[in-house]
Design a protein around this motif. Structure first.
Motif: not given
Length: 337
Positions: A295-313
Motif C-alpha cells: 500500500f501507499v503511505e501518504p505522509l511521505n508518499n512511499n510504497i510499503i510492503t509488509i510480509m508475514g511468514y511462518v516456518y514450522q516444518p
C-alpha cells in the motif's frame, strides 16, 4: 466433521481456563468475550439430516475448502455442527456462527448478518431458505461474503488478545521508521533495521514467525503489479535476510504454487494488494507460507510492503499465518495535515 460432543469438551475447557480465570467482570450491558477455536465456524442446523445431506455438503465445499498458499492442506475454516435444540447460551458465545433455517414460508433465500449479537467480537450469519434445493443453489453466491465476514471476526478476536501487550519497543521502532501504527504483541523483536527496511521476528521452540517491512518512493501504479512486488521483495530479502548456510538467502518462489494477487478491503489504506504464496531459502532447505500486503503511505508518499511468514516444518501453519494477517490488518496510517 466434528460432533457436538467434541465441541462441548473443547468449549468447556476454553471457558474454564480462558473465561473464568482471565475474564474481567462483565457489566449488565457488556457482551462477554467470544469463545471457540481459531478458524472455527459453528453451524447451527435444524436436524442432523441437514448436516449429513446436501446442505452439509455445500457448506463443506465452500467454507471447508483448502486455504491457498499452505504447504500442507488445511481448510479455510474448521466446521463444527450442532442442532438448534442443543444451541444453548454457552454455544451462543462462539465467535463465528452460521445458522441454517429451512422455512417453506420464506420467499426466496434471505441472508442476515449480525455483529456481536451474543458475545464480542462475534459474527452471526442467518440463512433462511424455503427449501433445501433453494439453499444449495443459492449458498455459493453468498459464500465469499460469508467467508469475508468470518475472517473479519477472526482478525478482531486475535487483535483483542494482542493489543494489551502491543505498546512496546517494536511498535515504537516501526512508528519511527515507517510513520504508521501497528499492533505487534510481546514475543516479537527487531532482528534487523536498515534504511527503509525492518525484519521483526518471533522465535520459539515449535515455530518461527516473521514480519518484514520495506518501503521506497511511490512513482506509479505499476509498482502494485505482481511482478513488481515479487521483484522488489526478493531484492530486499536477498540483501537483508540471509539463511544459515553460506550464500543462502530468503526468496519468494513459484516452484510449488503460483502466488495469488488480489485487491483487498478492510484495511486502513484505501488501496491495498494482498499476495499469498510460498517462500524458500536459496541454497538451503527451508520454506513455508507467506502473506504480504502492499500500500501507499501518504505522509511521505512511499510504497510499503509488509510480509508475514511462518516456518514450522511438517506441521499445520494456517492459524500462525492468520495471526500475522491480523497484525498487518491492524496498520493505521498517519494522514497528512
Amino acid at each position: 466433521m466434528k460432533s457436538v460432543q467434541i465441541i462441548i469438551g473443547l468449549m468447556a475447557i476454553s471457558i474454564f481456563f480462558g473465561l473464568q480465570s482471565c475474564e474481567p467482570k462483565v457489566g449488565k450491558n457488556d457482551k462477554v468475550r467470544s469463545i471457540g477455536n481459531t478458524s472455527e465456524v459453528l453451524v447451527v442446523m435444524q436436524n442432523n439430516q441437514q448436516k449429513d445431506g446436501k446442505i452439509g455438503l455445500v457448506i463443506e465445499e465452500f467454507l471447508g475448502k483448502e486455504q491457498y498458499g499452505l504447504l500442507q492442506a488445511e481448510p479455510i475454516f474448521d466446521i463444527a455442527y450442532i442442532t438448534v435444540k442443543n444451541f444453548s447460551s454457552m454455544f451462543k458465545k462462539h465467535r463465528n456462527i452460521l445458522i441454517i433455517n429451512i422455512d417453506k414460508e420464506s420467499i426466496g433465500t434471505n441472508v442476515e448478518s449480525f455483529k456481536n449479537r451474543w458475545s464480542k467480537p462475534q459474527r452471526v450469519i442467518v440463512i433462511t431458505a424455503p427449501s433445501t434445493a433453494y439453499f444449495v443453489n443459492d449458498f455459493p453466491q453468498y459464500s465469499e461474503s460469508i467467508i469475508d465476514n468470518f475472517n473479519v471476526a477472526e482478525r478482531q478476536r486475535i487483535l483483542s488478545i494482542f493489543r494489551p501487550s502491543s505498546k512496546n519497543k517494536v511498535l515504537k521502532s516501526v512508528r519511527d521508521n515507517f510513520k504508521f501504527n501497528i499492533t505487534i504483541p510481546q514475543g516479537f523483536y527487531v532482528a534487523k533495521t536498515e534504511n527503509g527496511f525492518m525484519w521483526i521476528r518471533k522465535e520459539v521452540t515449535e515455530y518461527s514467525q516473521g514480519i518484514i517491512i520495506f518501503s521506497e518512493p511511490y512513482l506509479d501504479k505499476k509498482q502494485f503489479s505482481k511482478e513488481s512486488i515479487v521483484s522488489r521483495t526478493n531484492r530486499y530479502l536477498k540483501q537483508y535476510v540471509p539463511g544459515d548456510s553460506p550464500g543462502a538467502y530468503m526468496s519468494l518462489t513459484d516452484e510449488y504454487l503460483v502466488p495469488t494477487w488480489n485487491q483487498v478491503e478492510g484495511m486502513d489504506p484505501a488501496y491495498a494488494i494482498e499476495m499469498r504464496g510460498v517462500w524458500n531459502v536459496v541454497n538451503d532447505f527451508m520454506g513455508g507460507p507467506y502473506v504480504c500486503y502492499t500500500f501507499v503511505e501518504p505522509l511521505n508518499n512511499n510504497i510499503i510492503t509488509i510480509m508475514g511468514y511462518v516456518y514450522q516444518p511438517n506441521k499445520k501453519k494456517r492459524n500462525l499465518l492468520r495471526q500475522l494477517e491480523a497484525i498487518i490488518y491492524s496498520v493505521k496510517l498517519k494522514k497528512p495535515q
